[in-house]
Design a protein around this motif. Structure first.
Motif, PDB file in Angstrom:
ATOM      1  N   PHE A   4       0.815  -1.217   0.000  1.00 23.11           N
ATOM      2  CA  PHE A   4       0.000   0.000   0.000  1.00 23.11           C
ATOM      3  C   PHE A   4       0.846   1.263   0.000  1.00 23.11           C
ATOM      4  N   TYR A   5       0.511   2.159  -0.939  1.00 23.54           N
ATOM      5  CA  TYR A   5       1.035   3.522  -0.979  1.00 23.54           C
ATOM      6  C   TYR A   5       0.120   4.275  -1.925  1.00 23.54           C
ATOM      7  N   GLY A   6      -0.754   5.127  -1.393  1.00 25.08           N
ATOM      8  CA  GLY A   6      -1.659   5.827  -2.302  1.00 25.08           C
ATOM      9  C   GLY A   6      -2.877   6.405  -1.622  1.00 25.08           C
ATOM     10  N   ARG A   7      -3.975   6.442  -2.376  1.00 25.21           N
ATOM     11  CA  ARG A   7      -5.207   7.077  -1.930  1.00 25.21           C
ATOM     12  C   ARG A   7      -5.934   6.219  -0.889  1.00 25.21           C
ATOM     13  N   GLU A   8      -6.467   6.908   0.121  1.00 29.21           N
ATOM     14  CA  GLU A   8      -7.180   6.193   1.174  1.00 29.21           C
ATOM     15  C   GLU A   8      -8.478   5.564   0.677  1.00 29.21           C
ATOM     16  N   ASP A   9      -9.238   6.280  -0.164  1.00 33.10           N
ATOM     17  CA  ASP A   9     -10.528   5.738  -0.598  1.00 33.10           C
ATOM     18  C   ASP A   9     -10.342   4.470  -1.433  1.00 33.10           C
ATOM     19  N   HIS A  10      -9.354   4.480  -2.330  1.00 34.03           N
ATOM     20  CA  HIS A  10      -9.088   3.282  -3.125  1.00 34.03           C
ATOM     21  C   HIS A  10      -8.598   2.141  -2.237  1.00 34.03           C
ATOM     22  N   TRP A  26      -9.033 -17.289   2.776  1.00 39.55           N
ATOM     23  CA  TRP A  26      -8.065 -16.259   2.406  1.00 39.55           C
ATOM     24  C   TRP A  26      -7.392 -15.701   3.664  1.00 39.55           C
ATOM     25  N   ARG A  27      -6.244 -15.085   3.428  1.00 42.29           N
ATOM     26  CA  ARG A  27      -5.501 -14.346   4.456  1.00 42.29           C
ATOM     27  C   ARG A  27      -5.027 -13.062   3.790  1.00 42.29           C
ATOM     28  N   LEU A  28      -5.166 -11.944   4.456  1.00 42.92           N
ATOM     29  CA  LEU A  28      -4.771 -10.655   3.879  1.00 42.92           C
ATOM     30  C   LEU A  28      -3.640 -10.048   4.701  1.00 42.92           C
ATOM     31  N   VAL A  29      -2.518  -9.760   4.030  1.00 39.84           N
ATOM     32  CA  VAL A  29      -1.391  -9.072   4.660  1.00 39.84           C
ATOM     33  C   VAL A  29      -1.227  -7.722   3.984  1.00 39.84           C
ATOM     34  N   ILE A  30      -1.407  -6.648   4.733  1.00 37.84           N
ATOM     35  CA  ILE A  30      -1.255  -5.281   4.227  1.00 37.84           C
ATOM     36  C   ILE A  30       0.150  -4.803   4.572  1.00 37.84           C
ATOM     37  N   ILE A  31       0.899  -4.376   3.567  1.00 39.99           N
ATOM     38  CA  ILE A  31       2.249  -3.857   3.777  1.00 39.99           C
ATOM     39  C   ILE A  31       2.242  -2.374   3.423  1.00 39.99           C
ATOM     40  N   ASP A  32       2.178  -1.541   4.438  1.00 37.77           N
ATOM     41  CA  ASP A  32       2.142  -0.085   4.278  1.00 37.77           C
ATOM     42  C   ASP A  32       3.568   0.395   4.049  1.00 37.77           C
ATOM     43  N   ASP A  33       3.846   0.865   2.816  1.00 34.30           N
ATOM     44  CA  ASP A  33       5.206   1.286   2.466  1.00 34.30           C
ATOM     45  C   ASP A  33       5.441   2.734   2.875  1.00 34.30           C
ATOM     46  N   ALA A  34       5.233   3.009   4.174  1.00 30.77           N
ATOM     47  CA  ALA A  34       5.442   4.344   4.745  1.00 30.77           C
ATOM     48  C   ALA A  34       4.617   5.391   4.001  1.00 30.77           C
ATOM     49  N   ASN A  35       3.332   5.115   3.798  1.00 35.00           N
ATOM     50  CA  ASN A  35       2.452   6.081   3.166  1.00 35.00           C
ATOM     51  C   ASN A  35       2.461   7.384   3.962  1.00 35.00           C
ATOM     52  N   PRO A  36       2.612   8.555   3.302  1.00 39.04           N
ATOM     53  CA  PRO A  36       2.723   9.820   4.044  1.00 39.04           C
ATOM     54  C   PRO A  36       1.538  10.102   4.963  1.00 39.04           C
ATOM     55  N   GLU A  59      10.401   3.356   6.594  1.00 37.22           N
ATOM     56  CA  GLU A  59      10.719   4.241   5.481  1.00 37.22           C
ATOM     57  C   GLU A  59      10.247   3.599   4.194  1.00 37.22           C
ATOM     58  N   ASN A  60      10.057   4.421   3.173  1.00 37.58           N
ATOM     59  CA  ASN A  60       9.565   3.927   1.897  1.00 37.58           C
ATOM     60  C   ASN A  60      10.639   3.094   1.205  1.00 37.58           C
ATOM     61  N   LEU A  61      10.298   1.856   0.873  1.00 36.34           N
ATOM     62  CA  LEU A  61      11.250   0.941   0.231  1.00 36.34           C
ATOM     63  C   LEU A  61      11.079   0.879  -1.281  1.00 36.34           C
ATOM     64  N   GLY A  62       9.939   1.322  -1.794  1.00 34.52           N
ATOM     65  CA  GLY A  62       9.716   1.287  -3.233  1.00 34.52           C
ATOM     66  C   GLY A  62       9.006   0.020  -3.664  1.00 34.52           C
TER      67      GLY A  62
END
Length: 299
Positions: A4-10, A26-36, A59-62
């Motif tokens: 994840f890195y982007g718009r909250e609504d999406h 299913w299993r869901l893993v969310i990886i927040d890439d240091a979203n501002p 920090e953002n890893l890309g």
């Protein structure tokens, strides 16, 4: 796996689409890439479903490193690395489980996809029209493997990466190539192909792929950097295919026609943005004959 890195609504819509699945496997893993903006992450932490796991980078890893981390943290037999702006229809998980049971030797499953815009409305772009043209026809589900698969996705990459389900043990054993930021999905698909695993294509639409100007592939396309990466990638693949004895795939890689057409369609946008350097890069990629005419001694 949801980088994840982007718009909250999406992002919320993407997560909710998993929670709404008809099939509970299913299993869901969310990886927040240091979203501002920390708000989406705070919302995700409040989800009480034990199948949902959230982690945030310091920090953002890309994109590439986060994709690789997604593979490494995955555990299941089938893994999806889907976009934080895309949507799974309620029968996505069930359909993938069904296809996997019908094709136990598959390395990749590509379910049916529809394109939506930033507002979630049906969309049809020139890029998607080209993908539809190159996408194999015939009765589905359809199985492709070996050089036939390599030729198909090299001639025109018709796949929608976020919709793909990957055979987890296979994908984890290979991993994403570290040097790519745009074509890493195609590279992994070709590496799975080289291992002898087929790709299963289905027409039942269970996934919505969001096409909009804010995506990484879109802005890298306008400034031309996407195509510099693609040109180097296709050169290397042409040489590798030749060494394998896959001459038709080598010709498809040297020509990379759909990539050239895509670059040509981006020139007006680059000119409107006043990006002359990007325009030159796009034109060079679209019309240079060097790669298309290059012959390897063993071909």
């Amino acid at each position: 796996m949801l980088p994840f890195y982007g718009r909250e609504d999406h992002f919320r819509e993407a997560v909710q689409s998993v929670l709404d699945q008809d099939d509970p496997r299913w299993r869901l893993v969310i990886i927040d890439d240091a979203n501002p903006d920390p708000t989406p992450g705070e919302w995700a932490r409040l989800i009480t479903d034990p199948r949902v796991h959230y982690l945030r980078h310091a920090e953002n890893l890309g994109i590439n490193r986060t994709f690789q981390e997604s593979l490494e943290l995955s555990e299941a037999e089938w893994v999806v690395i889907f976009g934080c702006d895309d949507v799974m229809k309620t029968d996505y998980v069930g359909r993938v489980h069904h296809l996997a049971s019908q094709h136990p030797d598959a390395g990749i499953i590509h379910p049916g996809v529809e394109i939506i815009d930033a507002d979630g409305k049906p969309a049809r772009t020139l890029v998607d029209a080209a993908k539809a043209y190159y996408r194999p026809g015939g009765e589905k589900p359809l199985v492709l493997s070996g050089e036939d698969l390599a030729v198909s996705i090299t001639r025109g990459n018709w796949m929608n990466f976020p919709a793909l389900a990957w055979h987890g043990p296979t994908a984890r054993s290979i991993g994403f190539r570290p040097d790519y930021q745009v074509v890493q999905d195609l590279a992994l698909a070709l590496d799975v192909c080289r291992k002898g695993y087929p790709l299963v294509i289905d027409d039942q639409i269970v996934f919505q792929y969001r096409r909009h100007a804010g995506s990484v592939s879109s802005w890298r396309a306008v400034d031309g950097s996407r195509f510099e990466e693609e040109r180097a990638f296709f050169r290397a693949e042409a040489d590798a295919f030749t060494l394998q004895g896959w001459k038709t795939a080598a010709r498809a890689a040297r020509t990379h026609l759909s990539s050239r057409i895509n670059a040509a369609t981006r020139v007006p946008s680059a000119l409107r943005a006043g990006d002359l350097a990007g325009s030159r890069t796009l034109l060079h990629h679209a019309f240079s004959r060097r790669d298309a005419t290059k012959k390897v001694a063993t071909d």
